[in-house]
Structure formats: structure tokens, C-alpha cells
Design an enzyme around this catalytic site. Structure first.
Site, PDB file in Angstrom:
ATOM      1  N   GLY A  12       0.837  -1.203   0.000  1.00  0.00           N
ATOM      2  CA  GLY A  12       0.000   0.000   0.000  1.00  0.00           C
ATOM      3  C   GLY A  12       0.871   1.251   0.000  1.00  0.00           C
ATOM      4  O   GLY A  12       1.869   1.296   0.700  1.00  0.00           O
ATOM      5  N   ARG A  73       1.247  -5.113  -6.131  1.00  0.00           N
ATOM      6  CA  ARG A  73       1.337  -6.370  -5.393  1.00  0.00           C
ATOM      7  C   ARG A  73       1.722  -7.453  -6.397  1.00  0.00           C
ATOM      8  O   ARG A  73       1.407  -7.362  -7.568  1.00  0.00           O
ATOM      9  CB  ARG A  73       0.020  -6.648  -4.684  1.00  0.00           C
ATOM     10  CG  ARG A  73      -0.237  -5.582  -3.606  1.00  0.00           C
ATOM     11  CD  ARG A  73      -1.303  -5.956  -2.616  1.00  0.00           C
ATOM     12  NE  ARG A  73      -1.160  -5.175  -1.393  1.00  0.00           N
ATOM     13  CZ  ARG A  73      -1.761  -3.998  -1.151  1.00  0.00           C
ATOM     14  NH1 ARG A  73      -2.524  -3.451  -2.060  1.00  0.00           N
ATOM     15  NH2 ARG A  73      -1.580  -3.372  -0.001  1.00  0.00           N
ATOM     16  N   ASP A 104       4.251  -4.454   6.313  1.00  0.00           N
ATOM     17  CA  ASP A 104       4.548  -5.764   6.842  1.00  0.00           C
ATOM     18  C   ASP A 104       4.840  -6.820   5.760  1.00  0.00           C
ATOM     19  O   ASP A 104       5.852  -7.532   5.813  1.00  0.00           O
ATOM     20  CB  ASP A 104       3.274  -6.163   7.610  1.00  0.00           C
ATOM     21  CG  ASP A 104       3.554  -7.212   8.622  1.00  0.00           C
ATOM     22  OD1 ASP A 104       4.596  -7.106   9.269  1.00  0.00           O
ATOM     23  OD2 ASP A 104       2.724  -8.144   8.725  1.00  0.00           O
ATOM     24  N   THR A 126       3.843   2.540   5.780  1.00  0.00           N
ATOM     25  CA  THR A 126       2.423   2.156   5.819  1.00  0.00           C
ATOM     26  C   THR A 126       1.658   3.129   6.698  1.00  0.00           C
ATOM     27  O   THR A 126       2.183   3.582   7.720  1.00  0.00           O
ATOM     28  CB  THR A 126       2.241   0.718   6.369  1.00  0.00           C
ATOM     29  OG1 THR A 126       0.878   0.539   6.746  1.00  0.00           O
ATOM     30  CG2 THR A 126       3.103   0.436   7.590  1.00  0.00           C
ATOM     31  N   ASP A 128      -0.723   2.298   8.472  1.00  0.00           N
ATOM     32  CA  ASP A 128      -1.294   1.537   9.597  1.00  0.00           C
ATOM     33  C   ASP A 128      -0.472   1.602  10.891  1.00  0.00           C
ATOM     34  O   ASP A 128      -0.970   1.210  11.943  1.00  0.00           O
ATOM     35  CB  ASP A 128      -1.452   0.059   9.205  1.00  0.00           C
ATOM     36  CG  ASP A 128      -2.542  -0.128   8.166  1.00  0.00           C
ATOM     37  OD1 ASP A 128      -3.451   0.715   8.122  1.00  0.00           O
ATOM     38  OD2 ASP A 128      -2.477  -1.099   7.401  1.00  0.00           O
ATOM     39  N   ASP A 130       1.883  -0.338  11.920  1.00  0.00           N
ATOM     40  CA  ASP A 130       1.835  -1.665  12.536  1.00  0.00           C
ATOM     41  C   ASP A 130       3.112  -2.480  12.311  1.00  0.00           C
ATOM     42  O   ASP A 130       3.060  -3.711  12.241  1.00  0.00           O
ATOM     43  CB  ASP A 130       0.607  -2.446  12.025  1.00  0.00           C
ATOM     44  CG  ASP A 130       0.660  -2.651  10.520  1.00  0.00           C
ATOM     45  OD1 ASP A 130       1.512  -2.047   9.854  1.00  0.00           O
ATOM     46  OD2 ASP A 130      -0.160  -3.434  10.008  1.00  0.00           O
ATOM     47  N   ARG A 172      -7.363  -2.767   8.799  1.00  0.00           N
ATOM     48  CA  ARG A 172      -8.016  -4.075   8.781  1.00  0.00           C
ATOM     49  C   ARG A 172      -7.649  -4.868  10.024  1.00  0.00           C
ATOM     50  O   ARG A 172      -8.488  -5.487  10.653  1.00  0.00           O
ATOM     51  CB  ARG A 172      -7.605  -4.860   7.526  1.00  0.00           C
ATOM     52  CG  ARG A 172      -8.676  -4.754   6.492  1.00  0.00           C
ATOM     53  CD  ARG A 172      -8.435  -5.641   5.300  1.00  0.00           C
ATOM     54  NE  ARG A 172      -8.670  -4.855   4.120  1.00  0.00           N
ATOM     55  CZ  ARG A 172      -7.750  -4.510   3.240  1.00  0.00           C
ATOM     56  NH1 ARG A 172      -6.510  -4.926   3.381  1.00  0.00           N
ATOM     57  NH2 ARG A 172      -8.063  -3.776   2.210  1.00  0.00           N
TER      58      ARG A 172
HETATM   59  P1  ADP Z   1       2.217  -4.229   2.598  1.00  0.00           P
HETATM   60  O1  ADP Z   1       3.676  -4.257   2.334  1.00  0.00           O
HETATM   61  O2  ADP Z   1       1.653  -2.857   2.510  1.00  0.00           O
HETATM   62  O3  ADP Z   1       1.860  -4.966   3.875  1.00  0.00           O
HETATM   63  P2  ADP Z   1       1.267  -6.532   1.034  1.00  0.00           P
HETATM   64  O4  ADP Z   1       1.025  -7.365   2.235  1.00  0.00           O
HETATM   65  O5  ADP Z   1       0.249  -6.547  -0.045  1.00  0.00           O
HETATM   66  O6  ADP Z   1       1.488  -4.988   1.383  1.00  0.00           O
HETATM   67  O7  ADP Z   1       2.663  -6.998   0.412  1.00  0.00           O
HETATM   68  C1  ADP Z   1       3.180  -6.420  -0.761  1.00  0.00           C
HETATM   69  C2  ADP Z   1       3.894  -7.468  -1.582  1.00  0.00           C
HETATM   70  O8  ADP Z   1       4.953  -8.060  -0.801  1.00  0.00           O
HETATM   71  C3  ADP Z   1       3.026  -8.641  -2.003  1.00  0.00           C
HETATM   72  O9  ADP Z   1       2.299  -8.398  -3.182  1.00  0.00           O
HETATM   73  C4  ADP Z   1       4.076  -9.720  -2.248  1.00  0.00           C
HETATM   74  O10 ADP Z   1       4.683  -9.578  -3.495  1.00  0.00           O
HETATM   75  C5  ADP Z   1       5.104  -9.431  -1.152  1.00  0.00           C
HETATM   76  N1  ADP Z   1       4.828 -10.292   0.018  1.00  0.00           N
HETATM   77  C6  ADP Z   1       3.884 -10.135   0.966  1.00  0.00           C
HETATM   78  N2  ADP Z   1       3.892 -11.158   1.851  1.00  0.00           N
HETATM   79  C7  ADP Z   1       4.860 -12.008   1.430  1.00  0.00           C
HETATM   80  C8  ADP Z   1       5.354 -13.266   1.885  1.00  0.00           C
HETATM   81  N3  ADP Z   1       4.863 -13.858   2.978  1.00  0.00           N
HETATM   82  N4  ADP Z   1       6.351 -13.845   1.179  1.00  0.00           N
HETATM   83  C9  ADP Z   1       6.863 -13.256   0.086  1.00  0.00           C
HETATM   84  N5  ADP Z   1       6.441 -12.073  -0.403  1.00  0.00           N
HETATM   85  C10 ADP Z   1       5.457 -11.455   0.242  1.00  0.00           C
END
Ligand code: ADP
Length: 319
Positions: A12, A73, A104, A126, A128, A130, A172
Site C-alpha cells: 500500500g 502487489r 509488513d 504504511t 497503519d 503496525d 483491517r
Molecule cells: P504491505 O507491504 O503494505 O503490507 P502486502 O502485504 O500486499 O502490502 O505486500 C506487498 C507485496 O509483498 C506482495 O504483493 C508480495 O509480493 C510481497 N509479500 C507479501 N507477503 C509475502 C510473503 N509472505 N512472502 C513473500 N512475499 C510477500
């Protein structure tokens, strides 16, 4: 000493990501280290969508929300083959270290890249707030200010009509944004996923307060609690008081970053570039008690940050 690094934003978007990336780029250049920008997060890394940046590439950016690098993503990155492809693309351009600005999930992805041998320094980006180990994440202050501004406006009209207003905000899994903006905006109630609440009790209290002359009631709802529209219907039914719901949505992500976000993102960006260049890896840089701190990347992604119980208590006392 690394000779060539890259910076990316992922997940995000949040206001202040530009300030952080700008600081990474300008610091690398001032250290005579080449610096690349990866477009659209891990998606761009896998598609080899990246280019070398110079000082002008990051001009006219510090005041802008969003991220000039774009963000996305990528499901493919979650596979081992996907990450190997990403790594090969980085190596092809001689990139030997990476600053990842994201939440995260993005940092979790970064931890996996680090395990595959790519030096990684993460920055918490982020709204959030968090990320474990840091008091602060890039963009949360600006988002909280946006919400408080909305609360101020909604309060005027709520008071004029003696209405109850529910405001649904992002969060969330984390109620930090709702809690901060609820306290700063003077909300009567803040509903967050971390704390159980009794809607019957809330409605009874609101009804009683209207009988003694109260003109409005503001309820901030973190989206993780459920739909504010649905909660609003129940509140209207139970209180028999005119109730309106405002879902703020993506307006919370945008806008020019606050001074706090510009300053802290700049400080983190500089420190991230310097740490990476000097050979540090597997860390997230954040803030603790006003100072930049280094947090183990694997600890950061394997722990869950909890909402400060002091904030929960304060919100109750001040309501
Ligand atoms: P944020 O970083 O804001 O929490 P996301 O959770 O959507 O956003 O994560 C962004 C991108 O990071 C995902 O689209 C994916 O490519 C990668 N990612 C997230 N979680 C994992 C994971 N457990 N293992 C590998 N890559 C991940």
C-alpha cells in the site's frame, strides 16, 4: 562498501514514501554509489522494470503523496522461482543491495530476499503504523491528520442536526490509525479490532447523553471491526437518533505528507542508504522514543505490534 544499490516502494502506498526514496537516492549519490529505482514494487523487479536514477530524478517530490516509483502487489514474488527471477534481474544490473520501503508484507518479502543473499535494509512505509519494533511508520501521521480534518468537518454538521456520525477509517488488522485520530479528533467512541465492545451499552450511553443535552456523537470505526454502514444501521435503530455514516476510503492514503512524515522519512532514507552501503543487511530502520533505531528484519516480520494499551485507556477517559 557497496557500489550500486536500488530502492523500491511496495504494498500500500503511503505519504512520505517519496521523501524516503529521495533521501536514499541523494545519500547514495553523495557517497558516490550508483542508485537504481525499481518501478512498481516486486512486480517491477520480476519484470525487470527498473532504471538508474540521478539527483534530478527525485526533484520536486518531497511534497508529493503517493510514490513516484509506483507500487504494486505480486503473487509471483511469493514463489521461490519468482524471487530467483527478481534476484537475477537485480544482479544483471550490478545491484548489490536493496532498500525496500513498505508495510509488513513487503518487509516479509525482503526478509526472504535477504535469506537468498541480497543485502536488504527495510523502511516501514504504511499508514497503519503496525510494524513491530518501531513507534513510527512513514505516512501514518499524514493519514491521521487527514482523518482528524474530516472529523472536524463532520462534527460541525453532526452538532447542527444533533446527529450521531460514524466514520469508517482504514485499519483491517490494526486500530492504531483509528485510535490516534479518534483521540486527536475528540471522538466519543473508537471501535478497533483489538478491543471488544458492547454496542448495546454504547447506544444506551449515547441515548442518555442526548437526554442531558448532548448535540452530537462521533464514533470512529476501524474497518477491521466491520462495516460502519452496518453498525450505523444498528445504532440508528437502537438509539432512535438520526445517524449518518461516512466511509473515508482512499482519501486517507493521499495528500501532501505532514512535516513529521517528511522529516522522519528523510532521516530514515539517509540512514538506510548509509547502512546498506557500509554493509549492513537484514534490518528495518524505525523510530523509538524519537531516535532512529535498527530492528532485526526477521524479528520485525515475525512479531505483531500491539496497540498501546495506554492509548486505549486514554480514549476511554477522554470520551
Ligand atoms: P504491505 O507491504 O503494505 O503490507 P502486502 O502485504 O500486499 O502490502 O505486500 C506487498 C507485496 O509483498 C506482495 O504483493 C508480495 O509480493 C510481497 N509479500 C507479501 N507477503 C509475502 C510473503 N509472505 N512472502 C513473500 N512475499 C510477500
Amino acid at each position: 562498501m557497496l557500489k550500486c544499490i536500488a530502492v523500491m516502494t511496495s504494498g500500500g502506498d503511503s505519504p512520505g514514501m517519496n521523501a524516503a526514496a529521495r533521501a536514499v537516492v541523494r545519500t547514495a549519490i553523495s557517497e558516490n554509489v550508483r542508485v537504481w529505482g525499481i518501478n512498481n514494487g516486486y512486480k517491477g523487479m520480476l519484470e525487470d522494470d527498473m532504471c538508474e536514477l540521478n539527483s534530478h530524478s527525485v526533484s520536486d517530490l518531497i511534497q508529493r503523496g503517493g510514490t513516484f516509483l509506483g507500487t504494486a502487489r505480486s503473487e509471483q514474488f511469493k514463489t521461490t522461482e519468482g524471487r530467483q527471477l527478481g534476484l537475477a534481474n537485480l544482479k544483471k544490473h550490478g545491484i548489490d543491495g536493496l532498500v525496500i520501503i513498505g508495510g509488513d508484507g513487503s518487509l516479509r518479502g525482503g526478509a526472504l530476499l535477504a535469506q537468498m543473499g541480497m543485502p536488504v535494509v527495510g523502511l516501514p512505509g504504511t499508514i497503519d503504523n503496525d510494524v513491530w519494533g518501531s513507534d513510527y511508520t512513514i505516512g501514518a501521521d499524514t493519514a491521521a491528520n487527514t482523518i482528524v480534518e474530516a472529523i472536524n468537518k463532520l462534527r460541525d454538521t453532526a452538532s447542527a442536526h444533533r446527529r450521531i456520525i460514524l466514520i469508517e477509517v482504514m485499519g483491517r488488522k490494526s486500530g492504531w490509525l483509528a485510535m490516534m485520530s479518534g483521540i486527536a479528533g475528540g471522538a466519543e467512541y473508537v471501535l478497533v479490532p483489538e478491543v471488544k465492545f458492547d454496542l448495546d451499552e454504547i447506544c444506551t450511553e449515547i441515548k442518555a447523553s442526548y437526554l442531558t443535552g448532548k448535540r452530537y456523537s462521533i464514533i470512529v470505526v476501524a474497518e477491521g471491526v466491520g462495516s460502519a454502514v452496518d453498525i450505523g444501521k444498528i445504532v440508528a435503530e437502537k438509539t432512535e437518533i438520526d445517524t449518518r455514516v461516512s466511509v473515508l476510503g482512499h482519501i486517507q492514503r493521499g495528500g501532501s505528507p505532514s512535516v513529521e512524515d517528511r522529516m522522519k522519512a528523510s532521516m530514515l532514507g539517509e540512514r538506510a542508504a548509509l547502512a546498506l552501503i557500509s554493509g549492513t543487511s537484514d534490518v528495518v530502520l524505525g523510530f523509538d522514543l524519537g531516535k532512529v533505531v535498527s530492528i532485526n528484519l526477521h524479528d520485525a516480520v515475525n512479531h505483531k505490534k500491539t496497540l498501546d494499551p495506554e492509548l486505549i485507556r486514554l480514549a476511554r477517559v477522554l470520551a
